[in-house]
Design an enzyme around this catalytic site. Structure first.
Site, PDB file in Angstrom:
ATOM      1  N   HIS A  25       0.607  -1.172  -0.109  1.00  0.00           N
ATOM      2  CA  HIS A  25      -0.048   0.125   0.051  1.00  0.00           C
ATOM      3  C   HIS A  25       0.932   1.419  -0.051  1.00  0.00           C
ATOM      4  CE1 HIS A  25      -3.561   2.481   1.137  1.00  0.00           C
ATOM      5  NE2 HIS A  25      -2.561   3.292   1.740  1.00  0.00           N
ATOM      6  N   GLU A  26       1.738   1.221   0.914  1.00  0.00           N
ATOM      7  CA  GLU A  26       2.722   2.332   0.912  1.00  0.00           C
ATOM      8  C   GLU A  26       3.709   2.535  -0.388  1.00  0.00           C
ATOM      9  OE1 GLU A  26       2.265   4.782   3.088  1.00  0.00           O
ATOM     10  OE2 GLU A  26       0.862   3.781   4.208  1.00  0.00           O
TER      11      GLU A  26
END
Length: 377
Positions: A25-26
């Protein structure tokens, strides 16, 4: 016999689900920022105190924390939760300021923020596409093969051979559509439309409730119409069709999440059914003990959950940032700092309250409150 995975397996399986999914996600945020020339000051892999790290040639500090549960990315210029310009930012040289998050146009900032949840959905689609390739796509027409005596379908007079065309006014194309609709509406009254001998027949039914217990002792309240379908058809899926099947399955899962959330907000579903990290950890251990297929499918579900939750228009979440960017695009100027500050404070309070609630629910599901009541009694 109830089989419970050990605590070590539960912790390991939870870390292997949450850690990589939060990390990718990051990474979605990071890569989108790279595309638009935004400098990342830090990318943390894991949380807590830095135990190791290095600084790359772009000036990004890659840090490894002692708790390997995901990570975060910090862009240059992203100095406050509301991304307000600060004296420190204004003091930067012009060239360096152009590489900060705040200096970019609103559409680029929106893409960077949306990239995280998008990557979560992409991960899920890849996994579901793999399942479609490996096992094919199960397709069953919504035709009644039989009704369970005493069930909602039987009491409504539905017959073998009836083809269900709609439930609650919603079109039904497959037997799975019908099952998904009923599953999250236990005890609700709805209308069912069927095609019988070329004519449309409509009946009102109260969806039945079935309490199920799995091998780990977990109980589930499932809605049932009491309809048996015909023989399922397994269709082989090619490499080009698999992503389309996966996207459709992802859309169905998201649709069910939206409806379930709406039921909780409207009071039709108890907030006690909401679970948090402890429940995810418990389920992770259980699914790993069931085998690789079950565990990988859980990863896809959790990835969809992460993407969906982060897109909710709640300040502090990606969706909250996107909401402010949408307002900024319409107004042609950012929302005032004071408004953003109060919104983010409110969003933080709401998230903390929700975390407290789901943790309370998780501990209740583990039997803590019953055990305490027994000790006190």
């Amino acid at each position: 016999m109830i089989e419970t995975p050990g605590i070590l397996l539960t912790i390991l399986s939870f870390m292997l689900v949450i850690g990589p999914l939060v990390f990718v996600h990051e990474m979605g945020h990071y890569l989108a920022g790279r595309i638009f020339g935004i400098k990342a000051d830090a990318f943390a892999i894991g949380f807590g105190r830095e135990i190791a790290g290095f600084t790359d040639r772009r000036g990004t500090r890659w840090k490894f924390g002692w708790l390997p549960l995901g990570g975060y990315v910090k862009f240059a210029g992203d100095m406050t939760p509301a991304s307000e310009p600060s004296a420190e930012w204004l003091a930067l040289p012009a060239e360096e300021r152009q590489r900060t998050f705040q200096s970019k146009p609103v559409w680029q900032r929106a893409i960077v923020v949306a990239a995280g949840p998008v990557v979560n959905f992409v991960v899920a689609i890849v996994i579901l596409a793999g399942f479609a390739l490996a096992y094919g796509d199960v397709r069953m027409p919504p035709v009644i093969g039989a009704t369970v005596p005493g069930s909602a379908a039987a009491l409504a007079g539905l017959q073998q051979g009836d083809r269900v065309t709609a439930l609650g006014g919603r079109s039904v194309e497959t037997f799975d559509d019908m099952a998904r609709y009923a599953r999250i509406r236990a005890g609700e009254r709805t209308r069912i439309d069927v095609l019988r001998d070329g004519r449309l027949v409509s009946r009102d039914v109260v969806i039945g409730t079935e309490l199920q217990r799995d091998r780990f002792g977990n109980e589930y309240r499932i809605g049932r119409l009491g309809i048996a379908g015909g023989k399922p058809i397994v269709v082989r899926v090619g490499l080009l069709e698999a992503p389309a099947v996966a996207v459709k399955r992802t859309g169905e899962i998201v649709s069910m999440m939206v409806e379930t959330l709406g039921q909780v907000i409207s009071g039709r579903r108890s907030v006690k059914e909401l679970g948090g990290p402890l429940s995810i950890a418990k389920v992770s251990g259980e699914q790993m003990s069931l085998g690789l297929d079950a565990y990988v499918f859980l990863i896809a579900l959790v990835s969809i959950n992460l993407g969906f939750i982060n897109l909710l228009p709640v300040p502090m979440l990606d969706g909250g940032h996107l909401l402010f960017y949408a307002i900024e695009a319409v107004r042609r100027k950012p929302v005032g700092p004071d408004v953003q500050e109060w919104a983010y404070r409110g969003g933080l309070a709401a998230i903390l309250a929700l975390m407290l609630l789901v943790t309370f629910n998780d501990l209740g599901n583990f039997g803590l409150w019953k055990n305490l009541a027994g000790l006190i009694g």
